[in-house]
Write an enzyme that holds these catalytic residues in place. Structure first.
Site, PDB file in Angstrom:
ATOM      1  N   HIS A   9       0.826  -1.203   0.000  1.00  0.00           N
ATOM      2  CA  HIS A   9       0.000   0.000   0.000  1.00  0.00           C
ATOM      3  C   HIS A   9       0.866   1.262   0.000  1.00  0.00           C
ATOM      4  CE1 HIS A   9       0.969   0.857   4.201  1.00  0.00           C
ATOM      5  NE2 HIS A   9       0.797  -0.439   4.445  1.00  0.00           N
ATOM      6  N   ARG A  60      -6.030   0.863   4.010  1.00  0.00           N
ATOM      7  CA  ARG A  60      -4.893   1.375   3.243  1.00  0.00           C
ATOM      8  C   ARG A  60      -4.550   0.473   2.058  1.00  0.00           C
ATOM      9  NH1 ARG A  60      -3.348  -0.593   8.255  1.00  0.00           N
ATOM     10  NH2 ARG A  60      -1.463  -1.895   8.444  1.00  0.00           N
ATOM     11  N   GLU A  87      -1.482  -6.971   7.323  1.00  0.00           N
ATOM     12  CA  GLU A  87      -0.136  -6.756   7.840  1.00  0.00           C
ATOM     13  C   GLU A  87       0.094  -7.680   9.038  1.00  0.00           C
ATOM     14  OE1 GLU A  87       2.816  -6.311   7.738  1.00  0.00           O
ATOM     15  OE2 GLU A  87       3.230  -4.167   7.706  1.00  0.00           O
ATOM     16  N   HIS A 182       0.516  -5.590   2.378  1.00  0.00           N
ATOM     17  CA  HIS A 182       1.318  -4.885   3.367  1.00  0.00           C
ATOM     18  C   HIS A 182       2.767  -5.364   3.346  1.00  0.00           C
ATOM     19  CE1 HIS A 182      -2.517  -3.472   5.082  1.00  0.00           C
ATOM     20  NE2 HIS A 182      -2.937  -4.638   4.625  1.00  0.00           N
TER      21      HIS A 182
END
Length: 230
Positions: A9, A60, A87, A182
């Site tokens: 991202h 994100r 993430e 991520h």
């Protein structure tokens, strides 16, 4: 010959403020939006066309995917979101400033927490108000599965079932895939795809908003890897 594009991202608001983010759902910064749009333009210029898109359940990454697809005229393709692409969970470090944490615990300890393959961060208890157990997007998960903190090894173990069940079959079928996720979930995938050692994975960086393109043969052996520069 299938292609896979991995893209971390764009810069998030907490990347900008130098905070540990993990599973906390923060938005893209203004720079992050521009990085995602620029990545989409690079994808279009490279003539990359996708059949499927995958992303996490965090804003994100989702927004980054949508900006990339919009800029490359592919917003219509099938898209799947999964918590398995989130993430890594930074446990009790989430929300803390990285510089202040390094001053408190030492640069070496923070580097180990951030980059080591199998060292866990301080864990976040399930009864903490910041626990993902309280987040509706994980309501269908067994609470025992929701992590209180992860290292890269645990993140890889979490990502792999999704790779095996959802992503690899499409690549084996010759379909082109984009994954917007991520830094650490993508490092985990890169480790598996490239067979990177536990020691060497510490040095792998995933730049925000930079598409990484893999070419595979029919058995998912890597034929080539290219970064589309910003």
């Amino acid at each position: 010959m299938a292609k896979l594009v991995l893209i971390r991202h764009g810069q998030s608001e907490w990347n900008l403020s130098n905070q540990f983010t993990g599973w906390v759902d923060v938005d893209l910064s203004e720079k992050g939006v521009e990085e995602a749009k620029a990545a989409g333009k690079k994808v279009k210029e490279a003539g990359l066309q996708f059949d499927y898109a995958f992303t996490s359940v965090l804003t994100r990454a989702i927004k980054t995917l949508h900006y990339v697809l919009e800029e490359s005229d592919q917003l219509w393709i099938p898209e799947t979101k999964s918590w398995r692409l989130n993430e890594r969970h930074y446990g009790a470090l989430q929300g803390l400033n990285k510089k202040e944490t390094a001053e408190k615990y030492g640069d070496d300890q923070v580097h180990i927490w951030r980059r080591s393959y199998d060292v866990l961060p301080p864990l976040l208890s399930a009864d903490d108000e910041g626990s993902a157990v309280n987040d509706r997007r994980y309501a269908d998960l067994d609470p025992n599965i929701v992590p209180g903190g992860e290292n890269l090894k645990v993140t890889l173990e979490r990502v792999m079932p999704f790779w095996e069940d959802e992503i690899a079959p499409k690549l084996l079928d010759g379909k082109n895939v984009i994954i917007a996720a991520h830094g650490n979930s993508l490092r985990a995938l890169s480790k598996y795809i490239e067979q990177i050692s536990d020691d060497d994975i510490m040095d792998l960086e995933m730049a925000t908003g930079e598409p990484v393109v893999y070419d595979f043969d029919e058995k998912l052996n890597v034929l080539g890897k290219e970064k589309l520069g910003k």
